[in-house]
Design a protein around this motif. Structure first.
Motif, PDB file in Angstrom:
ATOM      1  N   TYR A  11     -12.748  30.514 -10.554  1.00 33.61           N
ATOM      2  CA  TYR A  11     -13.803  30.538 -10.722  1.00 33.61           C
ATOM      3  C   TYR A  11     -14.595  29.943  -9.670  1.00 33.61           C
ATOM      4  CZ  TYR A  11     -13.969  33.855 -14.574  1.00 33.61           C
ATOM      5  OH  TYR A  11     -13.738  35.003 -15.262  1.00 33.61           O
ATOM      6  N   TYR A  13     -15.341  30.873  -6.764  1.00 27.97           N
ATOM      7  CA  TYR A  13     -16.269  32.011  -6.131  1.00 27.97           C
ATOM      8  C   TYR A  13     -17.477  31.967  -6.825  1.00 27.97           C
ATOM      9  CZ  TYR A  13     -15.585  35.264 -10.080  1.00 27.97           C
ATOM     10  OH  TYR A  13     -15.426  35.684 -11.334  1.00 27.97           O
ATOM     11  N   ASP A 275     -19.904  39.844 -11.896  1.00 27.79           N
ATOM     12  CA  ASP A 275     -18.667  38.918 -11.236  1.00 27.79           C
ATOM     13  C   ASP A 275     -18.396  37.905 -12.363  1.00 27.79           C
ATOM     14  OD1 ASP A 275     -20.873  37.273 -11.178  1.00 27.79           O
ATOM     15  OD2 ASP A 275     -20.783  36.723  -9.176  1.00 27.79           O
ATOM     16  N   ALA A 278     -12.453  37.253 -12.745  1.00 27.36           N
ATOM     17  CA  ALA A 278     -12.141  36.809 -11.537  1.00 27.36           C
ATOM     18  C   ALA A 278     -11.631  38.180 -10.395  1.00 27.36           C
ATOM     19  CB  ALA A 278     -10.933  35.769 -11.464  1.00 27.36           C
ATOM     20  N   ARG A 281     -13.675  39.652  -7.446  1.00 25.64           N
ATOM     21  CA  ARG A 281     -13.993  38.797  -6.324  1.00 25.64           C
ATOM     22  C   ARG A 281     -13.719  39.436  -5.091  1.00 25.64           C
ATOM     23  NH1 ARG A 281      -9.903  34.070  -7.562  1.00 25.64           N
ATOM     24  NH2 ARG A 281      -8.633  35.935  -8.411  1.00 25.64           N
ATOM     25  N   ASP A 282     -12.989  40.493  -4.960  1.00 26.90           N
ATOM     26  CA  ASP A 282     -12.740  41.408  -3.762  1.00 26.90           C
ATOM     27  C   ASP A 282     -13.313  42.455  -3.653  1.00 26.90           C
ATOM     28  OD1 ASP A 282     -11.024  39.176  -3.136  1.00 26.90           O
ATOM     29  OD2 ASP A 282      -9.345  39.952  -4.174  1.00 26.90           O
TER      30      ASP A 282
END
Length: 302
Positions: A11, A13, A275, A278, A281-282
């Protein structure tokens, strides 16, 4: 003095987005592994008499223990107050036993986090759009649960991508109350699918409670795993005459190629998630998906 923000590794990010607000101090932790796979952690920031926030989730057993170990140690090293920010509370579908002998994992995880030592001013845990309203009652020993609703994020996303003339819909009657609340706040109609159980886990659609012909349908579900329920619901609404289907979810897990299945079904024009997990993230450069951040909401509640 500013609150100090720590995070579990998965986490970082989200912690970076919260720290970007400038109102908090970054907490530093060294994490390494021994050759046998055991995790080594060392808190590098002085937390004595500080108000401490940890951002992390119980998305799997390893993440749960990392959160527990870090939180327990921060209290031991003198944290004045402790706030656990848990954007996605894993195991929430196992909030009750249906078959004899089933383990209610949501309860056991809540009990584990409740065993974190109490800081001077007490401990709080912030939980976002829980799958079951009963989960906060599983926390014990002075760990105070706060259920944070992401309704404003969902409403803004619906208005942004569906305009003002649409129907707010759920995958089935199980989420009808929550979807009806969203629809009332938006001033639009609500729709849900009535299903009849045939045998085992086989069901058939008996009715849709609202007319969706010629309308945009916004399907909301708190969590998407593999996407099967969403795809089935989208197909039913399309067959009932919906012209466009948009999907909004708080927790996008997208396991077992779930995201690709949602793309390939050809029924959904846009998918919006937060978000909180996890796995999101991408997804920033994905044209099919829009990711809304919880960072602003987190800042407002802590």
């Amino acid at each position: 003095m500013k609150k100090i923000i720590f995070n579990t590794r998965q986490y970082q990010y989200l912690a970076e987005k919260v720290l970007a607000a400038g109102a908090y101090e970054r907490g530093e932790v060294e994490v390494n592994y021994f050759t046998d796979g055991e995790r080594y952690q060392r808190i590098l920031s002085d937390v004595n008499n500080r108000d401490v926030v940890i951002i992390g989730s119980t998305i799997n057993d390893e993440s749960t223990l990392e959160l527990f170990d870090l939180a327990s140690s921060l209290v031991s090293y003198g944290a004045n107050s402790l706030s656990l920010v848990v954007p996605y509370f894993g195991y929430s579908t196992m909030e009750r036993a249906v078959l004899p002998g089933e383990i209610v994992t949501a309860k056991s995880r809540a009990r584990l986090l409740s065993a974190i030592p109490r800081s001077n001013k007490g401990n709080r845990i912030y939980l976002f759009d829980l799958h079951s309203e009963g989960i906060p009652y599983y926390f014990e020993h002075g760990l105070y649960p706060v259920h944070v609703y992401c309704k404003d994020i969902v409403i803004k996303a619906a208005l942004e991508y569906a305009g003002s003339d649409f129907v707010m819909a759920s995958t089935d009657a199980g989420r009808a109350k929550w979807v009806e609340s969203l629809a009332n706040d938006l001033g639009v109609g609500a729709a849900f699918i009535l299903k009849r159980r045939l045998k085992g886990d086989h069901t058939e659609v008996s009715a849709i409670n609202a007319d969706v012909a010629g309308k945009t349908v916004v399907i909301y579900d708190d969590m998407i795993r593999s996407g099967g329920s969403i795809i089935n619901a989208a197909k039913i609404y399309k067959e009932a005459g919906a012209t466009d289907i948009i999907v909004i979810t708080t927790h996008g897990l997208f396991v077992n190629d779930g995201l690709q299945k949602l793309k390939n079904c050809g029924l959904i024009s846009k998918l919006i998630c937060t978000d909180s997990h996890a796995n999101c993230r991408d997804l920033a450069d994905d044209d099919f998906v829009v990711v809304k951040s919880l960072a602003g909401l987190i800042c407002s509640v802590i």
